[in-house]
Design an enzyme around this catalytic site. Structure first.
Site, PDB file in Angstrom:
ATOM      1  N   HIS A 480      41.170  19.386  14.352  1.00  0.00           N
ATOM      2  CA  HIS A 480      40.470  20.665  14.179  1.00  0.00           C
ATOM      3  C   HIS A 480      39.149  20.669  14.948  1.00  0.00           C
ATOM      4  CE1 HIS A 480      39.155  24.260  11.782  1.00  0.00           C
ATOM      5  NE2 HIS A 480      37.966  23.752  12.081  1.00  0.00           N
ATOM      6  N   GLU A 481      38.324  19.662  14.711  1.00  0.00           N
ATOM      7  CA  GLU A 481      37.019  19.628  15.373  1.00  0.00           C
ATOM      8  C   GLU A 481      37.169  19.426  16.876  1.00  0.00           C
ATOM      9  OE1 GLU A 481      34.573  20.702  13.859  1.00  0.00           O
ATOM     10  OE2 GLU A 481      35.344  20.572  11.824  1.00  0.00           O
ATOM     11  N   HIS A 484      37.631  22.730  18.494  1.00  0.00           N
ATOM     12  CA  HIS A 484      36.332  23.355  18.771  1.00  0.00           C
ATOM     13  C   HIS A 484      35.727  22.764  20.046  1.00  0.00           C
ATOM     14  CE1 HIS A 484      35.756  25.911  15.327  1.00  0.00           C
ATOM     15  NE2 HIS A 484      35.793  24.926  14.444  1.00  0.00           N
ATOM     16  N   HIS A 487      37.185  24.177  23.108  1.00  0.00           N
ATOM     17  CA  HIS A 487      36.695  25.538  23.339  1.00  0.00           C
ATOM     18  C   HIS A 487      35.402  25.496  24.154  1.00  0.00           C
ATOM     19  CE1 HIS A 487      36.233  29.773  21.291  1.00  0.00           C
ATOM     20  NE2 HIS A 487      36.612  29.864  22.535  1.00  0.00           N
TER      21      HIS A 487
END
Length: 695
Positions: A480-481, A484, A487
């Site tokens: 998940h991190e 990010h 991104h």
């Protein structure tokens, strides 16, 4: 570096924050940075930025995109870099000196930005450009940047009269101070607690890997020979899963949920009351009936009604599943010859037993295959297959703690794209949770500027010579991190305002939540889930059971989360309270109204709900994870429909319209460009195993 900062460096006396960072890739010289350096650095940076903005506002020439918007984008470089370094240390490696500066700094930052965003002359220039935007021959990206600046100024109160601006500035300074106190109170509660175990009776039921992590935590605290469990989620949850000592499960669970609610100096209830009142007043000053209406006006959701509609639909499905699961867990209690009613500190323990009975799988047999090193490799491998990225370890880059690791990121053509920092282990100097942050954003306004991106985790570190093992949830958190981080790393825009993760809040979780899908796939697990002792891959039959059990206990996870999101929404729908806001009574009433099962506690009780009270990043917006999950379930389905989880054409569209696009267009446009349409919640419910046909 900006010329003004170079001048400041000439006057500074050995302050590395005010010097050119000549080390590898322009990384801050962490080894030479001391807490006291920040006071001087912030004073200089605030002054330099204010002078730059005054020049822009006072420009006698008619406003143009370049002399106003682009100039604002290029301003404040010294402040940005100082804030980024300070925020990283304040979250990931703090101490008493940094905490003291953080308290001093909070109202100063608010005052500084209010002075800019409420400046009448500056807003006049921005507003005049916005009013004639269709006649300016701007690129699509420039148009978006201008729109976002106009939104930023108007939402900050730039169009208010003088008295309203003054009151709003007072509110903002007070809220900044309160948010810092909330966060520091929570950290103090977490630092002060340790469940110290001594002897086999205390350790009953705990697998070797849980004991090893607790033994390492004890040694770190000078308690060699004992075992310590902390209030970090990666420490508490394994204890609740495996410990046969119900009394100890209750003890640590009560401490875990009571953070910020102890009634003493670190109690957060009074802070919450003030924050709720001030936020409501701020919203009313800006013309909104509540803070929720204010906050959601600048999101994909747009209205509280849209948010509640989604939350209510998922709540009903999640609660229905929980009530069925609760009956199964209670039957296990009775089958053991015990007559107590299932309590919240029992749920994870009996859920683990029920998973083993129903799915023939349990955490203790899976975790030995999920080594931290291999899961990091899996995250990198996935990024390579999807986007052509490669990750090369670097040991010549300054870091803030010996455990931090650094990789240079290159694209498929071998071009440098940035640095990725991984700070994976829990320690007393670190706030709880997991997050992505940045030391530098990507941009092309001042040249080809590459990002410096950080992932911060709180995994329980194994003992000397032992590999750190992750739970399935830990592995998903890492992915998940890292989503990010991608991104930010893949961002390909010109202007900092819209770079990387600078997007609408309920769009920001799409890249991260979407990335979680790959770590659950057999194609990834076969390659990277290997036993830490033998090196053998996870057996196929075990892999099949793990994949089949993906939706097990999703009812509990859904109810924990959605209850928190509903409470957040309800808190911020309050008008300005006529009397002191009692968060304890409010929480109880809200849970009773939605029918919260007694056997489950919300994921984040208000007194330790950092997302919404340690600042306002997710205030009235905690629903964002669920909103993005509607998108990510549908987005991953695009790969499944293509028959290849690394399908090149789908990956290219994902890169272009989600990760690299950053905030350059409206999220509705971006998602439609990727998928051809907008999704419905059906895919989310199916993925969580909550649709009626899956019930």
């Amino acid at each position: 570096m900006h010329q003004q900062t170079q001048v400041l460096a000439t006057d500074a006396d050995d302050n590395p924050l005010l010097e050119e960072w000549g080390g590898p890739f322009g990384v801050p010289p962490f080894g030479g940075i001391k807490p006291d350096h920040f006071r001087e650095a912030f004073a200089c940076a605030f002054a330099a930025h204010a002078a730059e903005v005054a020049t822009i506002a006072g420009n006698a020439a008619a406003p143009t995109f370049d002399n106003t918007i682009a100039a604002l984008e290029a301003s404040g470089q010294a402040l940005t870099q100082t804030v980024n370094v300070f925020n990283l240390l304040a979250g990931a490696h703090t101490n008493d000196a940094i905490l003291a500066i953080e308290r001093e700094l909070a109202p100063l930052k608010a005052k500084h930005w209010d002075g800019i965003l409420m400046d009448e002359a500056l807003f006049g220039r921005v507003d005049s450009l916005y009013q004639m935007r269709d006649r300016l021959a701007l690129s699509a990206e420039q148009q978006r940047v201008l729109e976002r600046y106009h939104v930023k100024f108007t939402r900050a109160g730039a169009a208010l009269d003088g008295a309203a601006k003054e009151r709003l500035a007072d509110i903002n300074e007070h809220l900044a101070t309160l948010g810092t106190r909330f966060s520091q109170n929570l950290l103090a509660d977490e630092q002060s607690y340790a469940l110290v175990l001594d002897g086999e009776d205390d350790l009953a039921g705990l697998p070797d890997f849980v004991r090893a992590a607790a033994r390492a935590a004890a040694e770190e605290r000078g308690l060699a020979g004992k075992h310590v469990f902390t209030l970090s989620r990666s420490s508490v949850e394994p204890f609740l899963q495996f410990s046969t000592r119900r009394d100890l499960r209750e003890k640590i669970f009560r401490a875990w949920i009571a953070r910020g609610d102890g009634g003493g100096a670190t109690d957060n209830k009074g802070i919450i009351a003030e924050m709720v009142t001030l936020r409501a007043e701020r919203a009313r000053l800006l013309g909104y009936p509540s803070f929720a209406h204010y906050r959601l006006d600048d999101t994909m959701a747009k209205t509280p009604q849209a948010v509640r509609s989604l939350l209510d639909r998922v709540w009903a499905a999640g609660r229905r599943r929980v009530m069925a699961d609760r009956d199964g867990l209670q039957e296990l209690v009775q089958a053991e010859g015990k007559n107590f009613a299932l309590a919240p500190w029992d749920w994870r323990y009996y859920a683990e037993k029920l998973r083993k009975a129903r799915c023939d799988i349990d955490e203790a047999t899976i975790k030995p295959y999920l080594q931290l090193e291999r899961i990091i490799e899996a995250a990198f491998y996935t990024a390579n297959r999807l986007f052509g990225l490669t990750f090369k370890p670097r040991d010549d880059v300054p870091v803030w703690h010996a455990d931090v690791r650094v990789w240079e990121v290159r694209d498929a053509a071998g071009r440098h794209r940035g640095l990725f920092f991984g700070d994976y282990f829990a320690r007393p100097s670190k706030h709880s949770g997991a997050w992505m942050t940045k030391l530098r954003d990507q941009e092309m306004l001042r040249g080809d500027i590459h990002p410096l991106v950080v992932n911060v985790m709180n995994f329980s570190k194994a003992g000397e010579g032992e590999p750190t093992l992750l739970s399935v949830d830990d592995a998903k958190t890492l992915f998940h991190e890292f989503g990010h981080a991608l991104h930010a790393l893949l961002s390909g825009v010109t202007y900092p305002m819209i770079a990387g993760t600078s997007v609408l809040k309920d769009w920001s979780e799409l890249p991260s939540q979407l990335y979680e899908h790959w770590v659950e796939r057999p194609e990834i697990l076969r390659r990277f889930a290997r036993h830490y002792r033998t090196g053998e891959p996870i057996p196929e039959d075990q892999l099949r059971r793990l994949v089949a059990a993906r939706t097990f206990n999703k009812g509990q996870a859904t109810v924990e989360y959605v209850a928190s999101a509903l409470i957040d929404l309800d808190i911020h729908l309050q008008p300005v309270p006529g009397e002191a806001f009692d968060i304890g009574n409010f929480e109880q009433a809200a849970l009773a109204r939605i029918g919260m099962p007694d056997e489950i506690v919300v994921r984040h009780r208000p007194t330790h709900f950092q997302h919404i009270f340690a600042g306002d990043a997710y205030a009235a917006a905690y629903y964002s994870y669920l909103w993005s999950e509607v998108l990510d379930a549908d987005a991953f389905a695009a790969f499944e429909e293509a028959g290849d989880i690394f399908h090149p054409g789908t990956a290219k569209k994902l890169h272009d319209h989600v990760y690299a696009a950053a905030g350059s267009r409206d999220p509705v446009e971006l998602y439609t460009a990727f998928r051809g349409r907008l999704p419905t919640p059906d895919g989310l419910l199916k993925r969580r195993g909550l649709s009626k046909d899956a019930a």
